[in-house]
Design a protein around this motif. Sequence first.
Motif, PDB file in Angstrom:
ATOM      1  N   GLU A 108      -8.586  25.802  55.094  1.00  0.00           N
ATOM      2  CA  GLU A 108      -9.456  25.019  55.985  1.00  0.00           C
ATOM      3  C   GLU A 108      -8.635  23.955  56.717  1.00  0.00           C
ATOM      4  OE1 GLU A 108     -12.732  24.039  58.111  1.00  0.00           O
ATOM      5  OE2 GLU A 108     -12.552  25.721  56.734  1.00  0.00           O
ATOM      6  N   ASP A 131      -7.449  20.880  60.713  1.00  0.00           N
ATOM      7  CA  ASP A 131      -8.592  20.031  60.394  1.00  0.00           C
ATOM      8  C   ASP A 131      -8.069  18.925  59.493  1.00  0.00           C
ATOM      9  OD1 ASP A 131     -10.909  18.773  59.683  1.00  0.00           O
ATOM     10  OD2 ASP A 131     -11.938  20.577  58.986  1.00  0.00           O
ATOM     11  N   GLN A 154     -10.881  27.239  64.043  1.00  0.00           N
ATOM     12  CA  GLN A 154     -12.188  27.856  63.781  1.00  0.00           C
ATOM     13  C   GLN A 154     -13.310  27.118  64.501  1.00  0.00           C
ATOM     14  OE1 GLN A 154     -13.044  28.937  59.654  1.00  0.00           O
ATOM     15  NE2 GLN A 154     -10.870  28.681  59.220  1.00  0.00           N
ATOM     16  N   LYS A 155     -13.227  25.807  64.568  1.00  0.00           N
ATOM     17  CA  LYS A 155     -14.262  25.032  65.268  1.00  0.00           C
ATOM     18  C   LYS A 155     -14.227  25.299  66.773  1.00  0.00           C
ATOM     19  CE  LYS A 155     -14.354  21.391  61.858  1.00  0.00           C
ATOM     20  NZ  LYS A 155     -13.806  20.098  61.465  1.00  0.00           N
ATOM     21  N   ASN A 156     -13.039  25.518  67.318  1.00  0.00           N
ATOM     22  CA  ASN A 156     -12.895  25.764  68.749  1.00  0.00           C
ATOM     23  C   ASN A 156     -13.120  27.223  69.133  1.00  0.00           C
ATOM     24  OD1 ASN A 156     -12.274  23.069  69.264  1.00  0.00           O
ATOM     25  ND2 ASN A 156     -10.105  23.412  68.876  1.00  0.00           N
ATOM     26  N   PRO A 192     -15.553  29.766  67.517  1.00  0.00           N
ATOM     27  CA  PRO A 192     -16.536  30.249  66.534  1.00  0.00           C
ATOM     28  C   PRO A 192     -16.832  31.736  66.700  1.00  0.00           C
ATOM     29  CG  PRO A 192     -17.637  29.045  68.269  1.00  0.00           C
ATOM     30  CD  PRO A 192     -16.154  28.901  68.518  1.00  0.00           C
ATOM     31  N   GLY A 199      -8.895  24.979  60.327  1.00  0.00           N
ATOM     32  CA  GLY A 199     -10.216  24.408  60.599  1.00  0.00           C
ATOM     33  C   GLY A 199     -10.440  24.028  62.045  1.00  0.00           C
TER      34      GLY A 199
END
Length: 65
Positions: free
Chosen positions: A30, A19, A37-39, A41, A34
């Motif tokens: 993060e 991220d 984690q966004k891809n 969930p 990050g």
Amino acid sequence: MASCQNTSKTPAIDLANFDLSVAPNADFYEYATGGWQKNNPLKPEYSRYGSFDILRDCLLYTSDA
């Protein structure tokens, strides 16, 4: 022995998992995870989901059949 030679090159670090909107000195975790984690969930019912959770789900599914 041509089959022993791996000609495909996979990058060791996938920049899509980062991220870049987060400064690494502000929140390194993060920053480093990050994007991943966004891809990927978590489902709302889980606070974590790992290989043992997958194993448990598979065992529960097969035992109900």
